[in-house]
Design an enzyme around this catalytic site. Structure first.
Site, mmCIF file in Angstrom:
data_model
loop_
_atom_site.group_PDB
_atom_site.id
_atom_site.type_symbol
_atom_site.label_atom_id
_atom_site.label_comp_id
_atom_site.label_asym_id
_atom_site.label_seq_id
_atom_site.Cartn_x
_atom_site.Cartn_y
_atom_site.Cartn_z
ATOM 1 N N GLU A 1 0.807 -1.216 0.000
ATOM 2 C CA GLU A 1 0.000 0.000 0.000
ATOM 3 C C GLU A 1 0.844 1.272 0.000
ATOM 4 O O GLU A 1 0.306 2.361 -0.204
ATOM 5 C CB GLU A 1 -0.935 -0.001 1.216
ATOM 6 N N ASP B 1 -11.957 -6.989 -1.941
ATOM 7 C CA ASP B 1 -12.715 -8.215 -1.719
ATOM 8 C C ASP B 1 -14.070 -7.883 -1.113
ATOM 9 O O ASP B 1 -14.335 -6.755 -0.703
ATOM 10 C CB ASP B 1 -11.960 -9.151 -0.763
#
Length: 225
Positions: free
Chosen positions: A16, A194
């Site tokens: 990230e 997700d």
């Protein structure tokens, strides 16, 4: 218009923040409490980027360090999140306009009520959030807690108490709480990896993280030009 001369950037995992640190120049690194804080320049502004580690405590530690050691004037959170409520799909960019802590309860108070701050919903800085969102950022409430939300009963439990929630993560509301108490503007860009499936998470997390990084870099270009 105010220009931020030093911006703090937080990502929970290495994927990230790698794109952020790769874009920085004049880099120097300092390890504090087990986290590497990378200082440098991004598009004319000073920036400090850190991989906080996963979870609210790790994220809060990173935010406090950015504010009180490095003197950042704004904080941006980047990374991935899970979808809740059926509104979002893989790789959607979410720029929350509110944050709650779904795992906070106290006697005599509403679920999610934050002591001292005196609120359930924390709000981002509008200018920062608008810069992160660009033309395709989806607004809504982000739920934060110390859990990976993968089971239907977990999703139902959150939505039964906070039906407005569209996504869940493990860091954002903690960072927002630190920034609110410290008087520092903050906002978050998270991309959906997700819908609560471990398989989906591993399939999409890298692309999701890269898209969140692009949103943060694009925002810094706008904010610091």
């Amino acid at each position: 218009m105010e220009t931020y001369k030093r911006i703090g950037i937080i990502g929970a995992m290495d994927a990230e923040i790698e794109g952020i640190t790769a874009a920085m120049t004049d880099k120097r690194e300092e390890n504090i409490g087990g986290s590497s804080f990378v200082s440098g320049r991004l598009y004319g502004a000073e920036a400090v980027c850190v991989q906080s580690g996963i979870g609210k405590v790790n994220a809060a530690f990173a935010a406090c360090t950015l504010i009180y050691r490095y003197g950042v004037q704004a904080v941006l959170m980047t990374g991935v999140a899970g979808a809740l409520g059926g509104r979002l799909k893989h790789l959607d960019l979410v720029v929350p306009d509110g944050f709650i802590q779904h795992d906070v309860t106290m006697i005599g108070a509403d679920d999610g009520f934050i002591d001292i701050v005196g609120k359930v919903v924390l709000r981002p800085d509008k200018r920062l959030a608008d810069a992160l969102a660009g033309s395709d950022g989806i607004r809504g409430i982000m739920a934060t807690g110390e859990q990976f939300i993968e089971k239907e009963e977990q999703k139902k439990a959150i939505l039964s108490r906070f039906p407005e929630v569209i996504a869940a993560d493990m860091e954002c509301a903690a960072v927002m709480q630190v920034c609110e108490r410290s008087g520092i503007p903050a906002a978050c860009a998270k991309v959906i990896s997700d819908g609560g499936s471990e398989g989906e998470y591993y399939e999409f997390k890298t692309k999701a993280a890269d898209k969140a990084v692009a949103a943060v870099l694009g925002a810094i270009k706008k904010l610091c030009r």
